[in-house]
Design a protein around this motif. Structure first.
Motif, PDB file in Angstrom:
ATOM      1  N   LEU A   1     -15.614   4.168  -9.360  1.00 49.10           N
ATOM      2  CA  LEU A   1     -15.840   3.182  -8.306  1.00 49.10           C
ATOM      3  C   LEU A   1     -14.732   2.139  -8.252  1.00 49.10           C
ATOM      4  N   THR A   2     -14.240   1.722  -9.398  1.00 45.67           N
ATOM      5  CA  THR A   2     -13.157   0.732  -9.433  1.00 45.67           C
ATOM      6  C   THR A   2     -11.899   1.289  -8.773  1.00 45.67           C
ATOM      7  N   ILE A   3     -11.525   2.503  -9.127  1.00 45.64           N
ATOM      8  CA  ILE A   3     -10.341   3.131  -8.524  1.00 45.64           C
ATOM      9  C   ILE A   3     -10.575   3.367  -7.038  1.00 45.64           C
ATOM     10  N   THR A   4     -11.786   3.762  -6.681  1.00 47.27           N
ATOM     11  CA  THR A   4     -12.119   3.971  -5.274  1.00 47.27           C
ATOM     12  C   THR A   4     -11.973   2.682  -4.478  1.00 47.27           C
ATOM     13  N   PHE A   5     -12.414   1.560  -5.055  1.00 49.01           N
ATOM     14  CA  PHE A   5     -12.249   0.267  -4.388  1.00 49.01           C
ATOM     15  C   PHE A   5     -10.773  -0.008  -4.136  1.00 49.01           C
ATOM     16  N   MET A   6      -9.946   0.280  -5.135  1.00 52.48           N
ATOM     17  CA  MET A   6      -8.510   0.035  -4.976  1.00 52.48           C
ATOM     18  C   MET A   6      -7.924   0.928  -3.881  1.00 52.48           C
ATOM     19  N   ILE A   7      -8.314   2.195  -3.872  1.00 53.20           N
ATOM     20  CA  ILE A   7      -7.801   3.131  -2.868  1.00 53.20           C
ATOM     21  C   ILE A   7      -8.260   2.714  -1.469  1.00 53.20           C
ATOM     22  N   ASP A   8      -9.556   2.424  -1.330  1.00 55.37           N
ATOM     23  CA  ASP A   8     -10.072   1.998  -0.025  1.00 55.37           C
ATOM     24  C   ASP A   8      -9.481   0.660   0.409  1.00 55.37           C
TER      25      ASP A   8
ATOM     26  N   LYS B   1      -6.642  -0.785  -0.422  1.00 53.29           N
ATOM     27  CA  LYS B   1      -5.202  -0.745  -0.150  1.00 53.29           C
ATOM     28  C   LYS B   1      -4.817   0.318   0.875  1.00 53.29           C
ATOM     29  N   GLY B   2      -5.726   1.237   1.171  1.00 55.18           N
ATOM     30  CA  GLY B   2      -5.413   2.312   2.110  1.00 55.18           C
ATOM     31  C   GLY B   2      -4.470   3.349   1.516  1.00 55.18           C
ATOM     32  N   TRP B   3      -4.530   3.524   0.206  1.00 56.76           N
ATOM     33  CA  TRP B   3      -3.651   4.489  -0.464  1.00 56.76           C
ATOM     34  C   TRP B   3      -4.013   5.921  -0.058  1.00 56.76           C
ATOM     35  N   PHE B   4      -3.077   6.814  -0.180  1.00 53.27           N
ATOM     36  CA  PHE B   4      -3.241   8.250   0.067  1.00 53.27           C
ATOM     37  C   PHE B   4      -3.667   8.549   1.505  1.00 53.27           C
ATOM     38  N   GLY B   5      -3.350   7.644   2.394  1.00 53.65           N
ATOM     39  CA  GLY B   5      -3.630   7.875   3.802  1.00 53.65           C
ATOM     40  C   GLY B   5      -5.078   7.669   4.215  1.00 53.65           C
ATOM     41  N   VAL B   6      -5.906   7.082   3.330  1.00 50.98           N
ATOM     42  CA  VAL B   6      -7.296   6.822   3.732  1.00 50.98           C
ATOM     43  C   VAL B   6      -7.358   5.559   4.577  1.00 50.98           C
ATOM     44  N   LEU B   7      -8.378   5.460   5.378  1.00 48.35           N
ATOM     45  CA  LEU B   7      -8.571   4.295   6.221  1.00 48.35           C
ATOM     46  C   LEU B   7      -8.829   3.073   5.340  1.00 48.35           C
TER      47      LEU B   7
END
Length: 141
Positions: A102-109, A111-117
């Motif tokens: 969940l922590t990494i997911t929060f960072m990805i979401d 920051k919009g990393w890896f092309g995610v919205l």
């Protein structure tokens, strides 16, 4: 509904795989267990692809090469699961894994990393993570 079902199954199978790998590693070692797990996972996935017979292989060249390394993360996942289960038990290992995910997911979401919205993380999401961490602390005692 299908997404929830498959996510539930994935979570259940991650736990079952971790326990099985921990047991296997007692006999042959952690990296050997990870190797066997990767091999059997590859064989099962290949059989499913051959059974489904979709034509998505034609789009293989469109995948950015960096993303093709994603499967290599599984070796670290498997070893971490094995080591965690041996060290702190199944329940605590899975709880810590969930918090990490969940922590990494929060960072990805966030920051919009890896092309995610890109999504804005608000106070309720941070309270949720804090509650999970508190739950793990309570589980430990």
């Amino acid at each position: 509904m299908k997404g929830i079902l498959f996510a539930f199954l994935a979570g259940a199978f991650i736990t079952l795989q971790g326990v099985a790998n921990a047991r296997i590693s007692q006999d042959i070692g952690a990296w050997q267990a990870a190797t066997i797990t990767q091999l059997t996972g590859f064989i099962m996935a290949l059989l499913i692809v051959l059974f489904v017979k979709d034509q998505k292989w034609k789009q293989f060249k469109q995948v950015r090469p960096i993303y093709l390394t994603g499967g290599s993360f599984a070796a670290v996942v498997i070893y971490g699961n094995i080591y965690g289960i041996h060290s702190i038990g199944v329940t605590l290992t899975i709880a810590v894994i969930l918090i990490s995910q969940l922590t990494i997911t929060f960072m990805i979401d966030g920051k919009g990393w890896f092309g995610v919205l890109k999504k804005e993380m608000k106070l309720p999401q941070f309270i949720g993570i804090a509650m999970m961490i508190a739950g793990v602390v309570i589980l430990k005692f």
